[in-house]
Design a protein around this motif. Structure first.
Motif, PDB file in Angstrom:
ATOM      1  N   GLN A  33      52.758  75.778  48.723  1.00 18.98           N
ATOM      2  CA  GLN A  33      51.118  75.611  49.011  1.00 18.98           C
ATOM      3  C   GLN A  33      51.059  76.100  50.663  1.00 18.98           C
ATOM      4  O   GLN A  33      51.624  75.379  51.516  1.00 18.98           O
ATOM      5  CB  GLN A  33      50.943  74.285  48.658  1.00 18.98           C
ATOM      6  N   PHE A 293      54.519  80.626  38.190  1.00 14.76           N
ATOM      7  CA  PHE A 293      53.604  79.376  37.897  1.00 14.76           C
ATOM      8  C   PHE A 293      54.585  78.287  38.106  1.00 14.76           C
ATOM      9  O   PHE A 293      54.246  77.315  39.055  1.00 14.76           O
ATOM     10  CB  PHE A 293      53.109  79.671  36.556  1.00 14.76           C
ATOM     11  N   TYR A 296      55.375  77.668  41.658  1.00 19.56           N
ATOM     12  CA  TYR A 296      54.144  77.143  42.630  1.00 19.56           C
ATOM     13  C   TYR A 296      53.930  75.847  42.312  1.00 19.56           C
ATOM     14  O   TYR A 296      53.352  74.827  43.008  1.00 19.56           O
ATOM     15  CB  TYR A 296      52.963  77.934  42.327  1.00 19.56           C
ATOM     16  N   ILE A 297      53.954  75.421  40.939  1.00 21.64           N
ATOM     17  CA  ILE A 297      53.376  74.013  40.502  1.00 21.64           C
ATOM     18  C   ILE A 297      54.442  73.019  40.573  1.00 21.64           C
ATOM     19  O   ILE A 297      54.365  71.837  40.596  1.00 21.64           O
ATOM     20  CB  ILE A 297      52.595  73.820  39.140  1.00 21.64           C
ATOM     21  N   SER A 424      48.225  78.358  42.108  1.00 24.30           N
ATOM     22  CA  SER A 424      49.316  78.847  41.495  1.00 24.30           C
ATOM     23  C   SER A 424      48.850  80.160  40.757  1.00 24.30           C
ATOM     24  O   SER A 424      47.704  80.400  40.313  1.00 24.30           O
ATOM     25  CB  SER A 424      49.702  77.904  40.367  1.00 24.30           C
TER      26      SER A 424
END
Ligand code: ZN
Length: 487
Positions: A33, A293, A296-297, A424
């Protein structure tokens, strides 16, 4: 006994080492982030919400059957654009394609910079007549109640078109001059494949020799409780979209009387073919957009999920089985198989001569329509069944990297407006007009700054489509900020 003890100790050691390995990966699983300072909210044009309501009143429906196309309504939309956005209409270059699709060009001061293309579509899916009684409001009345705006197209995708145009009109009225050329492209037939709109506009841009810095279309949203395991909101930026293929299956077998049926009838043969397809789905796979994905998450998740995502290599079997267990998860990891039409028979005591069915496939990136056709033929394994491609076919889109400065520009804009969200990359399982722009840019992303939650996620293309008024204002704010950031 001693040997058993040794085996036990060895196993214990192996388990401990494995756990340590998982934990090391988890602690090294760093957040992706960005840290971005929020920007103050801009002042909105008080007329904006009324303009949005007016846009929803115009029935720009893309019908199933082209004979039902109502050109009068689309013409109304043309007039609406001209009257409502006079500055954009007169100060920007404004072209129409096939009468009802629009391309605006806002020339920048520095023409050596590659342009940016913001997209949306002005057509909507029909409202099914027999479901009308289940709508709480008239779907084409542009009704505002309880801080929510109701109507077909509120989410998909008039909020995009009006959001962009409100942003542009506002900036033009403030005498804002972009450094970089901006294009705004609005197709009028996205819901039926985009042939007259997006395909034609993309071809025009290609003929002009234009390659875009990046392209942003609809497709991703701000998920509010839709990403399992995440309590925070997640802004999902589509980096790829699945392909689309329908196969029309047919069989013809001499029927006869239902009092003396043959062992196999056309209905039996077709039913078996469909069952085989359903029982033998295409293989599951963690493709690049899903890997990204997770990267990122994952770091933003509670500890247990974080362990799994941090170790997606060794735990891929576990991950795939979790994804497989829900319809939305399954759509992320494989080409899906959906029988959507099944036809046969006219009378209760006649064995029908023919049976036909249509099966719709949404194709995972890294595979192709040819792979799906080969798979279907192999699985059905019955010479009597004819297999033909349906009218609209689309290969999976190319994949745009989230490690680009273009992705970062969108990511930054999102965080300037929504500092609390997790951002994301994501795989879009539906289709968008952006798929037709593959040759215009390597950086094609899909995101609308609107919230989808459990309550409204089925409303677009379904009943009671509606959008929070705050989402509409956020969209305008987002496009204003994005344009400013791009310059
Ligand atoms: Zn759409």
């Amino acid at each position: 006994m001693r040997i058993l003890k040794k085996i036990f100790l060895f196993l214990l050691l192996a388990i401990i080492l494995f756990v340590v390995y998982l934990l090391i990966n988890t602690f090294n699983f760093e957040s992706k982030q960005l840290s971005v300072a929020p920007v103050p909210r801009i002042e909105m044009n008080p007329e904006a919400i009324n303009n949005f309501k007016e846009a929803l009143k115009i029935k720009t429906v893309s019908p199933e059957n082209t004979a039902d196309f109502d050109s009068l309504e689309f013409r109304k939309f043309n007039t609406f654009l001209k009257d409502t956005y006079p500055l954009a209409d007169s100060l920007l270059e404004h072209k129409t394609f096939n009468s009802f699709s629009h391309l605006y060009k806002w020339e920048g001061a520095d023409t050596s910079l590659k342009p940016i293309i913001l997209m949306g579509h002005l057509d909507v899916v029909p409202v099914i007549e027999k479901n009308l009684s289940e709508w709480k409001v008239d779907p084409f009345a542009g009704i505002l109640k309880n801080d929510t705006i109701w109507g077909r197209g509120a989410i998909d995708d008039k909020v995009g078109v009006i959001g962009i145009l409100e942003a542009v009109e506002l900036l033009v009225s403030q005498n804002y001059k972009p450094k970089r050329t901006m294009y705004f492209a609005f197709g009028h037939d996205e819901e039926i494949g985009g042939r007259l709109g997006a395909v034609t506009i993309a071809k025009y841009l290609k003929d002009q020799g234009i390659t875009a810095e990046y392209i942003l279309d609809e497709g991703g949203v701000v998920s509010d409780g839709l990403v399992p395991g995440m309590t925070k909101e997640v802004a999902l930026i589509g980096v790829a979209e699945k392909g689309y293929l329908s196969l029309n299956l047919g069989v013809r077998i001499e029927g006869g009387h239902s009092s003396m049926p043959d062992k196999e009838t056309s209905i039996d043969v077709m039913a078996t073919a469909i069952t085989r397809l359903k029982n033998n789905p295409l293989p599951s796979k963690i493709t690049a957009p899903l890997k990204e994905f997770m990267a990122y998450i994952g770091p933003e998740m509670p500890f247990t999920n974080k362990v799994v995502f941090a170790n997606k290599g060794v735990l891929s079997a576990l991950l795939l089985s979790v994804y497989e267990s829900s319809a939305s998860g399954n759509a992320m990891i494989r080409t899906t198989t959906s029988p959507t039409i099944f036809n046969s028979g006219v009378k209760d005591n006649i064995i029908p001569l023919t049976a036909s069915a249509t099966v719709n496939f949404r194709i995972l990136p890294e595979t192709s329509t040819d792979d799906v056709i080969a798979h279907a033929k192999m699985v059905i394994n019955d010479e009597r069944i004819s297999i033909e491609k349906g009218g609209f076919v689309s290969e999976p889109s190319k994949h745009s990297s989230p490690d680009s400065k273009q992705f970062k520009a969108i990511n930054t804009t999102i965080l300037q407006l929504f500092p609390e969200v997790v951002v994301s990359p994501y795989l879009v399982v539906g289709g968008t007009d952006a798929r037709h722009y593959n040759e215009i840019s390597d950086y094609i992303y899909r995101f609308s700054p609107i919230h989808l939650n459990k309550s409204n996620k089925k409303s677009f293309h379904g009943l009671n489509e509606r959008l929070a008024v705050s989402d509409f204002y956020d969209s305008i704010g987002f496009y204003v900020q994005l344009i400013k950031n791009s310059n």
